[in-house]
Design a protein around this motif. Structure first.
Motif, mmCIF file in Angstrom:
data_model
loop_
_atom_site.group_PDB
_atom_site.id
_atom_site.type_symbol
_atom_site.label_atom_id
_atom_site.label_comp_id
_atom_site.label_asym_id
_atom_site.label_seq_id
_atom_site.Cartn_x
_atom_site.Cartn_y
_atom_site.Cartn_z
ATOM 1 N N THR A 8 32.605 -42.567 -52.050
ATOM 2 C CA THR A 8 32.324 -41.481 -51.115
ATOM 3 C C THR A 8 32.780 -41.892 -49.724
ATOM 4 O O THR A 8 32.634 -43.051 -49.332
ATOM 5 C CB THR A 8 30.813 -41.184 -51.096
ATOM 6 O OG1 THR A 8 30.407 -40.757 -52.398
ATOM 7 C CG2 THR A 8 30.477 -40.105 -50.076
ATOM 8 N N LEU A 9 33.319 -40.949 -48.975
ATOM 9 C CA LEU A 9 33.763 -41.261 -47.618
ATOM 10 C C LEU A 9 32.564 -41.629 -46.747
ATOM 11 O O LEU A 9 31.576 -40.903 -46.695
ATOM 12 C CB LEU A 9 34.488 -40.064 -47.009
ATOM 13 C CG LEU A 9 35.844 -39.698 -47.610
ATOM 14 C CD1 LEU A 9 36.434 -38.492 -46.878
ATOM 15 C CD2 LEU A 9 36.808 -40.877 -47.529
ATOM 16 N N ALA A 10 32.671 -42.757 -46.046
ATOM 17 C CA ALA A 10 31.611 -43.195 -45.136
ATOM 18 C C ALA A 10 31.911 -42.777 -43.714
ATOM 19 O O ALA A 10 31.017 -42.335 -42.987
ATOM 20 C CB ALA A 10 31.447 -44.710 -45.203
ATOM 21 N N ALA A 11 33.164 -42.923 -43.281
ATOM 22 C CA ALA A 11 33.538 -42.596 -41.907
ATOM 23 C C ALA A 11 34.956 -42.064 -41.876
ATOM 24 O O ALA A 11 35.852 -42.607 -42.535
ATOM 25 C CB ALA A 11 33.415 -43.828 -41.014
ATOM 26 N N VAL A 12 35.145 -41.002 -41.092
ATOM 27 C CA VAL A 12 36.459 -40.391 -40.914
ATOM 28 C C VAL A 12 36.710 -40.269 -39.421
ATOM 29 O O VAL A 12 35.871 -39.739 -38.686
ATOM 30 C CB VAL A 12 36.532 -38.997 -41.573
ATOM 31 C CG1 VAL A 12 37.897 -38.370 -41.356
ATOM 32 C CG2 VAL A 12 36.204 -39.080 -43.060
ATOM 33 N N LEU A 213 25.911 -43.897 -36.019
ATOM 34 C CA LEU A 213 25.570 -45.036 -36.870
ATOM 35 C C LEU A 213 24.513 -44.688 -37.916
ATOM 36 O O LEU A 213 24.420 -45.343 -38.953
ATOM 37 C CB LEU A 213 25.091 -46.204 -36.007
ATOM 38 C CG LEU A 213 26.124 -46.753 -35.023
ATOM 39 C CD1 LEU A 213 25.473 -47.746 -34.074
ATOM 40 C CD2 LEU A 213 27.282 -47.399 -35.770
ATOM 41 N N PHE A 214 23.692 -43.663 -37.621
ATOM 42 C CA PHE A 214 22.664 -43.273 -38.579
ATOM 43 C C PHE A 214 23.273 -42.598 -39.814
ATOM 44 O O PHE A 214 22.672 -42.617 -40.888
ATOM 45 C CB PHE A 214 21.655 -42.321 -37.936
ATOM 46 C CG PHE A 214 20.654 -43.015 -37.056
ATOM 47 C CD1 PHE A 214 19.624 -43.759 -37.601
ATOM 48 C CD2 PHE A 214 20.743 -42.929 -35.682
ATOM 49 C CE1 PHE A 214 18.696 -44.413 -36.796
ATOM 50 C CE2 PHE A 214 19.824 -43.571 -34.861
ATOM 51 C CZ PHE A 214 18.801 -44.311 -35.427
ATOM 52 N N ALA A 215 24.460 -41.985 -39.648
ATOM 53 C CA ALA A 215 25.041 -41.226 -40.758
ATOM 54 C C ALA A 215 25.293 -42.102 -41.986
ATOM 55 O O ALA A 215 24.762 -41.823 -43.075
ATOM 56 C CB ALA A 215 26.312 -40.521 -40.303
ATOM 57 N N PRO A 216 26.101 -43.170 -41.889
ATOM 58 C CA PRO A 216 26.300 -43.990 -43.091
ATOM 59 C C PRO A 216 25.033 -44.704 -43.545
ATOM 60 O O PRO A 216 24.855 -44.956 -44.744
ATOM 61 C CB PRO A 216 27.381 -45.000 -42.662
ATOM 62 C CG PRO A 216 27.379 -44.987 -41.178
ATOM 63 C CD PRO A 216 26.944 -43.624 -40.763
ATOM 64 N N ALA A 217 24.128 -45.018 -42.600
ATOM 65 C CA ALA A 217 22.869 -45.648 -42.997
ATOM 66 C C ALA A 217 22.046 -44.723 -43.878
ATOM 67 O O ALA A 217 21.254 -45.183 -44.705
ATOM 68 C CB ALA A 217 22.066 -46.045 -41.757
ATOM 69 N N LEU A 218 22.237 -43.408 -43.711
ATOM 70 C CA LEU A 218 21.522 -42.419 -44.504
ATOM 71 C C LEU A 218 22.342 -41.924 -45.695
ATOM 72 O O LEU A 218 21.891 -41.052 -46.439
ATOM 73 C CB LEU A 218 21.138 -41.227 -43.613
ATOM 74 C CG LEU A 218 20.004 -41.498 -42.618
ATOM 75 C CD1 LEU A 218 20.034 -40.478 -41.479
ATOM 76 C CD2 LEU A 218 18.657 -41.457 -43.322
ATOM 77 N N GLY A 219 23.557 -42.468 -45.848
ATOM 78 C CA GLY A 219 24.395 -42.060 -46.970
ATOM 79 C C GLY A 219 25.262 -40.854 -46.690
ATOM 80 O O GLY A 219 25.896 -40.313 -47.600
ATOM 81 N N MET A 220 25.285 -40.403 -45.426
ATOM 82 C CA MET A 220 26.116 -39.259 -45.062
ATOM 83 C C MET A 220 27.527 -39.715 -44.691
ATOM 84 O O MET A 220 27.740 -40.864 -44.301
ATOM 85 C CB MET A 220 25.503 -38.508 -43.881
ATOM 86 C CG MET A 220 24.114 -37.971 -44.128
ATOM 87 S SD MET A 220 23.563 -36.837 -42.815
ATOM 88 C CE MET A 220 23.407 -37.959 -41.426
ATOM 89 N N THR A 221 28.477 -38.809 -44.784
ATOM 90 C CA THR A 221 29.823 -39.066 -44.301
ATOM 91 C C THR A 221 29.887 -38.742 -42.813
ATOM 92 O O THR A 221 29.586 -37.626 -42.402
ATOM 93 C CB THR A 221 30.854 -38.209 -45.058
ATOM 94 O OG1 THR A 221 30.822 -38.546 -46.448
ATOM 95 C CG2 THR A 221 32.252 -38.426 -44.513
ATOM 96 N N ALA A 222 30.263 -39.730 -41.996
ATOM 97 C CA ALA A 222 30.340 -39.544 -40.550
ATOM 98 C C ALA A 222 31.734 -39.063 -40.174
ATOM 99 O O ALA A 222 32.731 -39.749 -40.433
ATOM 100 C CB ALA A 222 30.027 -40.848 -39.834
#
Length: 548
Positions: A8-12, A213-222
Motif C-alpha cells: 500500500t502506498l505510504a507517502a506520495v 507524520l500521523f498518516a503513515p503511523a495510522l496506516g493512511m496514505t499521505a
C-alpha cells in the motif's frame, strides 16, 4: 503497517511535471518506507553518531526524505527537534540555543543559514546535509529501498523517555519547545484513530507537514500537495482540487486560512468533492461561515470537524460543523464565544480563576462553576509536562498535582467556560484580555459581534495603556470585494459609514457597548504556520501609535 499492508502506498510527493505539463509524483509503499528508514538509520544516522538520546534538528521540506528521516530518527531513539522555519530567523536562533542540539540535518538553505547565523554553534557536533534525492548519503552506493539488510533493531525506548521537541508557533511571544515523550505520541495516535475513525484504506491530503507524520503511523496514505507550506492562505485551490481528484483523497487537514480559500473558490465554481469523508481544521477558531461554505462541496455524510488544542496538548476537544452550524453559531454571533466541543479521550478539562501568576500546586478551590469565564487547564495522556530549558515558562504553564507522580494540569493560555451540556467555549487568549477601569473584555466574544457585519473580513480587539486602565480599541480589516464573473461589483462602504454602523452594532450588546474607538488596518499580521492567528500584540502597538 509494513507487515500488514506492505504494498500500500505510504507517502506520495510531487516531483515536478512531465513533458505534457501534467503533475508528476514519486512515492514509497509502506514496505519501501520501512526499508528506507532502516537504511537511513543504519547507514546515515548511526555512522554520523546520531543515536539514542541525541537531539537532532530536522529542517527538511515535506518530501519522501522527510518521512524517511523522521522515522529513522525514531528508530534510532534520537530526539528530533522540529522547528517551523516560518517563525522567523531571530526566533529560530533562540529556539536552537535553548534546544541545545547535538546534530543538524537540513537542506542546503538551512545549512547556509546555520553557518552564517551560528545556529547551535555551542552544541552541534554532527551536521548532515540533505540535497534530494540525497545520492551523497549512501557511501555504499546502494539505493536504500533495494538494501537487503536485516531490519533495523528499533531502540528500546521507554514510555516516559523524551521522543521529540516540538516548538510552538510563538503567537504570544518567543516560541517554546514542548517536550514530547513516546507515551504522548502513542496517546495522540490512539485518540486520533478512535475519535475520527482514521486508519488503513484512507487517503490523507497533508497540508501541514507535522500532521503528515500521523498518516503513515495510522496506516493512511499521505499525499503531499504541491504548495508553499509556509503560506497556506495563498495556496492554489485548483492544485488542491486536482490532487484530491487524482488520488481519491478521503481525509484532509487544513488550517482555517486554507479552508477559507479553497472553500470560497469551490463554492464560486460549483465544485464537489465526493471522495472526501472527513475534513479536519485546526490552528485557530474557524468561522462558521467558512465551515458552511466548505461544507457545500461535501457529500451529506461527510464530516467537517474542528479540534481544539495546542502544541503542548493536542487534541483537547472536538466539535463537528453540523453542531456549529445548527446550534452554536447563533450564540457565537451574539457574543457567547466559540464552542470548541467536548473533551476527547481521557483528557480532563477544568476552568479556573484567571491569574497571571504561577500556581505551584493544584487544589479543588481553583475551579469555577459552569458558565463562569476563566482559564482553561487540561490534564491527560496527551499533555506535555515541561518546556525545554525554560524553567520559568514551565512554572507559569504547569500546575503540579500532589501525589500523582509528576502529573500536571497544563494552563492553555486561553480563557473560556463550560456550558450546561459539558461543552467548552473559547473566549480568546488570556494575554489578550482587555482590562479597563470598569470591566474585563475578552477578544473572541467581542470580535464575533462585529464580524457579523458583511463589510468586515475580521476584527481584533486590543487594549491601549496599562492593564487595569486599558482603552479598548477595535481594529478592523475590511472585506475584500470578490464577485463572480459577470456580476456588478458593489461599491464598498466608506470608512466613516462603516465605523458608524459598527458603533451602532456594538451598542446593542452589553459586552461591546464600551468599545467606542475603531481603527482600520489594511492587513492584520498573522502567524506563518496557520495564517490565522492574529498577532494582537503587534496591533496593540500599532493602535497606540495611531492614537497618540
Amino acid at each position: 503497517m509494513a507487515k500488514t499492508q506492505p504494498y500500500t502506498l505510504a507517502a506520495v510527493c510531487p516531483a515536478g511535471r512531465d513533458r505534457a505539463g501534467r503533475p508528476a509524483h514519486t512515492h514509497w509503499t509502506f514496505q519501501q518506507l520501512d526499508r528506507e528508514s532502516d537504511a537511513v538509520a543504519r547507514h546515515v544516522l548511526e555512522r554520523g553518531g546520531i543515536t539514542r538520546g541525541v537531539r537532532t534538528v530536522l529542517m527538511v521540506k515535506p518530501s519522501l526524505e522527510f518521512f524517511a528521516l523522521t522515522f529513522a530518527l525514531f528508530k534510532t531513539g534520537a530526539i528530533p527537534v522540529l522547528i517551523d522555519p516560518g517563525m522567523g530567523i531571530k526566533n529560530i536562533g533562540q529556539c536552537l540555543a535553548e534546544a541545545e542540539p547535538e546534530a543538524f540535518i537540513g537542506i542546503p538553505l538551512a545549512n547556509l543559514a546555520r553557518r552564517l547565523l551560528g545556529w547551535g554553534k555551542a552544541t552541534l557536533r554532527t551536521v548532515l546535509p540533505v540535497a534530494p534525492p540525497c545520492k551523497d548519503w549512501y557511501a555504499r552506493g546502494n539505493k536504500p529501498w533495494l538494501v537487503t539488510d536485516e531490519p533495523y533493531p528499533i531502540a528500546p525506548t521507554r514510555a516516559d523517555e523524551v521522543a521529540a521537541i516540538l516548538f510552538t508557533s510563538g503567537s504570544t511571544g518567543v516560541p517554546k519547545g514542548a517536550v514530547y515523550t513516546h507515551s504522548i505520541f502513542d496517546a495522540q495516535v490512539a485518540v486520533l484513530r478512535d475519535l475520527y475513525g482514521l486508519g488503513p484504506g484512507e487517503i490523507d491530503l497533508c497540508t501541514f507537514p507535522l500532521f503528515a507524520l500521523f498518516a503513515p503511523a495510522l496506516g493512511m496514505t499521505a499525499i503531499i500537495p504541491e504548495m508553499d507550506f509556509t503560506r497556506p492562505a495563498q495556496v492554489s485551490p485548483g492544485m488542491i482540487f486536482q490532487t484530491i481528484q487524482d488520488f481519491g483523497v478521503t481525509n484532509m487537514f487544513g488550517s482555517p486560512a486554507l479552508i477559507r480559500r479553497v472553500g470560497d473558490h469551490g463554492a464560486r465554481h460549483g465544485i464537489k468533492l465526493p471522495t472526501i469523508r472527513r475534513v479536519i481544521s485546526a490552528g485557530a477558531p474557524v468561522p462558521a461561515e467558512v465551515l458552511g461554505t466548505f461544507a457545500t462541496m461535501l457529500e451529506p455524510g461527510a464530516s467537517l470537524t474542528t479540534p481544539y488544542g495546542a502544541t503542548e496538548s493536542l487534541p483537547v476537544c472536538s466539535i463537528d460543523s453540523h453542531e456549529i452550524l445548527n446550534e452554536t453559531r447563533d450564540l457565537t454571533d451574539r457574543g457567547a464565544g466559540v464552542c470548541v466541543g467536548r473533551p476527547v479521550g481521557d483528557v480532563e478539562v477544568k476552568i479556573i480563576r484567571i491569574s497571571d501568576e504561577p500556581i505551584t500546586s493544584w487544589s479543588a478551590d481553583l475551579s469555577l462553576p459552569d458558565g463562569a469565564i476563566g482559564e482553561i487547564v487540561v490534564r491527560g495522556p496527551v499533555v506535555t509536562r515541561e518546556y525545554v530549558n525554560r524553567p520559568e515558562s514551565t512554572t507559569l504553564a504547569k500546575i503540579a498535582i500532589p501525589g500523582q507522580g509528576g502529573d500536571v494540569y497544563h494552563r492553555m493560555g486561553d480563557v473560556g467556560y463550560r456550558d450546561d451540556q459539558g461543552r467548552i467555549w473559547f473566549c480568546g487568549r488570556k494575554a489578550h484580555r482587555v482590562v479597563t477601569l470598569e470591566e474585563t473584555l475578552f477578544t473572541i466574544p467581542c470580535e464575533a459581534i462585529f464580524n457579523t457585519h458583511p463589510a468586515v473580513f475580521r476584527t481584533a480587539l486590543v487594549g491601549v495603556g496599562p492593564r487595569g486602565a486599558m482603552k479598548p480599541v477595535l481594529c478592523v480589516e475590511r472585506q475584500r470585494a470578490a464577485t463572480a464573473a459577470g456580476k456588478t461589483k458593489e461599491r464598498p462602504l466608506s470608512k466613516e459609514a462603516l465605523r458608524r454602523e459598527l458603533l451602532e452594532l456594538g451598542a446593542r450588546h452589553p459586552q461591546t457597548k464600551g468599545i467606542t474607538t475603531i481603527l482600520f488596518h489594511k492587513a492584520f499580521p498573522v502567524d506563518i504556520r496557520h495564517n490565522a492567528k492574529i498577532f494582537r500584540e503587534k496591533l496593540a502597538v500599532w493602535a497606540a501609535g495611531r492614537l497618540r
